[in-house]
Design a protein around this motif. Sequence first.
Motif, short mmCIF file in Angstrom:
data_model
loop_
_atom_site.label_atom_id
_atom_site.label_comp_id
_atom_site.label_asym_id
_atom_site.label_seq_id
_atom_site.Cartn_x
_atom_site.Cartn_y
_atom_site.Cartn_z
N ALA A 1 12.11 -0.47 23.87
CA ALA A 1 11.58 -1.66 23.19
C ALA A 1 10.11 -1.85 23.52
O ALA A 1 9.68 -1.70 24.66
N GLU A 2 9.32 -2.16 22.49
CA GLU A 2 7.90 -2.43 22.65
C GLU A 2 7.56 -3.68 21.84
O GLU A 2 8.15 -3.95 20.80
N SER A 3 6.60 -4.44 22.31
CA SER A 3 6.18 -5.65 21.60
C SER A 3 5.20 -5.30 20.50
O SER A 3 4.49 -4.28 20.57
N VAL A 4 5.14 -6.15 19.49
CA VAL A 4 4.21 -5.96 18.38
C VAL A 4 3.84 -7.33 17.81
O VAL A 4 4.67 -8.24 17.77
N ASN A 5 2.60 -7.50 17.41
CA ASN A 5 2.18 -8.75 16.78
C ASN A 5 0.98 -8.50 15.89
O ASN A 5 0.21 -7.55 16.11
N GLY A 6 0.83 -9.33 14.87
CA GLY A 6 -0.27 -9.16 13.93
C GLY A 6 -0.19 -10.19 12.82
O GLY A 6 0.43 -11.25 12.97
N LYS A 7 -0.80 -9.86 11.70
CA LYS A 7 -0.83 -10.79 10.55
C LYS A 7 -0.63 -9.99 9.27
O LYS A 7 -1.29 -8.96 9.06
N PHE A 8 0.29 -10.47 8.42
CA PHE A 8 0.49 -9.85 7.12
C PHE A 8 -0.62 -10.28 6.16
O PHE A 8 -1.31 -11.28 6.40
N PHE A 9 -0.77 -9.53 5.07
CA PHE A 9 -1.82 -9.85 4.10
C PHE A 9 -1.61 -11.21 3.45
O PHE A 9 -2.51 -11.76 2.83
N THR A 10 -0.42 -11.76 3.58
CA THR A 10 -0.12 -13.09 3.06
C THR A 10 -0.69 -14.19 3.96
O THR A 10 -0.64 -15.36 3.61
N GLY A 11 -1.21 -13.80 5.13
CA GLY A 11 -1.74 -14.75 6.09
C GLY A 11 -0.72 -15.18 7.13
O GLY A 11 -1.05 -15.92 8.07
N GLN A 12 0.52 -14.74 7.00
CA GLN A 12 1.59 -15.11 7.92
C GLN A 12 1.48 -14.27 9.21
O GLN A 12 1.47 -13.04 9.14
N ASP B 1 -4.24 -3.88 10.85
CA ASP B 1 -5.05 -5.05 10.51
C ASP B 1 -5.43 -5.11 9.04
O ASP B 1 -6.14 -6.01 8.61
N MET B 2 -4.91 -4.18 8.24
CA MET B 2 -5.06 -4.28 6.79
C MET B 2 -4.00 -5.20 6.18
O MET B 2 -4.01 -5.44 4.99
N ILE C 1 -0.33 -4.01 -3.54
CA ILE C 1 -1.37 -3.12 -3.02
C ILE C 1 -2.75 -3.73 -3.22
O ILE C 1 -3.61 -3.68 -2.32
N ARG C 2 -2.97 -4.33 -4.37
CA ARG C 2 -4.28 -4.95 -4.64
C ARG C 2 -4.53 -6.10 -3.68
O ARG C 2 -5.66 -6.30 -3.23
N GLN C 3 -3.50 -6.86 -3.35
CA GLN C 3 -3.67 -7.96 -2.41
C GLN C 3 -3.99 -7.45 -1.01
O GLN C 3 -4.80 -8.05 -0.29
N ILE C 4 -3.39 -6.34 -0.62
CA ILE C 4 -3.69 -5.74 0.68
C ILE C 4 -5.13 -5.26 0.72
O ILE C 4 -5.83 -5.44 1.73
N VAL C 5 -5.58 -4.64 -0.36
CA VAL C 5 -6.96 -4.15 -0.43
C VAL C 5 -7.96 -5.29 -0.21
O VAL C 5 -8.97 -5.13 0.48
N LYS C 6 -7.65 -6.46 -0.76
CA LYS C 6 -8.57 -7.60 -0.68
C LYS C 6 -8.46 -8.37 0.63
O LYS C 6 -9.36 -9.14 0.97
N PHE C 7 -7.36 -8.18 1.37
CA PHE C 7 -7.08 -9.01 2.53
C PHE C 7 -8.14 -8.90 3.63
O PHE C 7 -8.65 -9.90 4.13
N ASN C 8 -8.49 -7.70 4.03
CA ASN C 8 -9.42 -7.50 5.13
C ASN C 8 -10.25 -6.23 4.89
O ASN C 8 -10.05 -5.21 5.55
N PRO C 9 -11.20 -6.28 3.93
CA PRO C 9 -11.97 -5.08 3.57
C PRO C 9 -12.62 -4.34 4.73
O PRO C 9 -12.63 -3.10 4.74
N PRO C 10 -13.19 -5.04 5.74
CA PRO C 10 -13.82 -4.29 6.84
C PRO C 10 -12.85 -3.34 7.55
O PRO C 10 -13.27 -2.33 8.11
N ALA C 11 -11.56 -3.68 7.54
CA ALA C 11 -10.58 -2.84 8.24
C ALA C 11 -10.44 -1.47 7.58
O ALA C 11 -10.02 -0.50 8.23
N LEU C 12 -10.80 -1.36 6.30
CA LEU C 12 -10.66 -0.09 5.59
C LEU C 12 -11.53 1.01 6.19
O LEU C 12 -11.21 2.20 6.07
N SER D 1 -4.07 5.85 6.17
CA SER D 1 -3.03 4.86 5.86
C SER D 1 -3.36 4.13 4.56
O SER D 1 -2.47 3.87 3.74
N ALA D 2 -4.63 3.80 4.37
CA ALA D 2 -5.04 3.11 3.14
C ALA D 2 -4.90 4.03 1.93
O ALA D 2 -4.42 3.63 0.88
N ALA D 3 -5.34 5.28 2.10
CA ALA D 3 -5.30 6.23 0.98
C ALA D 3 -3.87 6.51 0.53
O ALA D 3 -3.57 6.50 -0.67
N THR D 4 -2.98 6.75 1.48
CA THR D 4 -1.60 7.04 1.10
C THR D 4 -0.90 5.80 0.53
O THR D 4 -0.05 5.92 -0.35
#
Length: 301
Positions: free
Chosen positions: A30-41, A92-93, A156-167, A175-178
Amino acid sequence: MPKKQKFDLVMKFLLALAIGVFVVSNAARAESVNGKFFTGQEYSGEYSISESSNSDGMRVNPVTIRLTINGEKNPLLYTYVADDLPTIRANDMGFLSIITNSGGMEGSVTYDYVIIINGILVSIGTVQTTLHLGKIENIDAQPNKNLTRTKINYLIRQIVKFNPPALSESLNPYSAATLLLLGQGKFLTPEDDLILSVVYRNKEIIDDPVLLQALKKVIDPGDKDAETSAISSKKTVISNRAHFFSAPISSAVDTAYLIKGDAVSLVKKSADGRYWLADYVSSHGRRTEKWLRCEDIDYCR
């Protein structure tokens, strides 16, 4: 103590030790994980990876992910079966990625993209790339059959717009290309195209002709018209400090910058005319291709 009794005790000890090692090696990690979805959640939780066998007797690695969304009490569950030990990453995308590298330079890499839709963790789809000498030889993109083509393209379009610097971050271009290959048709807008220029101009992707050719089916990095096509004109920075931008939007500002008098070659203009993609070569021969504000080079048209 008789020799036979000693022998029996030693054998029992070795058997117990072997069973213990087997149990530990097959126990889920088991490993911990945390972050933010492109929906802001925002999400936090853990994932576990175990070992098992499929119906053909081949070893597999079942993955179980449990996430709590925005601090809610009831966690969401997602399961996946990898054919080798996978890497789970809070990208972080705006999605959670499960990446499985099987066989190294002559194997395959499989990408699974986990997001949240209507309170449920789902996969947008999986993309498997077959490798030869570390380069992609074949690509198999399998969008989630429970999602419509329109829905997948929208996500996919929403993910692209979510955090452009991460690209432009070092771990993200593949990961972005695939991810883009799960879309169907040339579904990206000119605005998306400009944001994604950092992806298909990435050196590793340029050096992977199969992947680059596949990308051209959903994004068109070609010239839009004479004004936005490759431009040979040189321009000089007029601002004392002109920051680079990884995408033609204000939030994508970079820490790197040019100073007054630095010369650049203009590649193309952004859709809104406020930024230019500039090609800069330093005195040490290092090349940088990123966006500059038009006012920093006195070329707003």
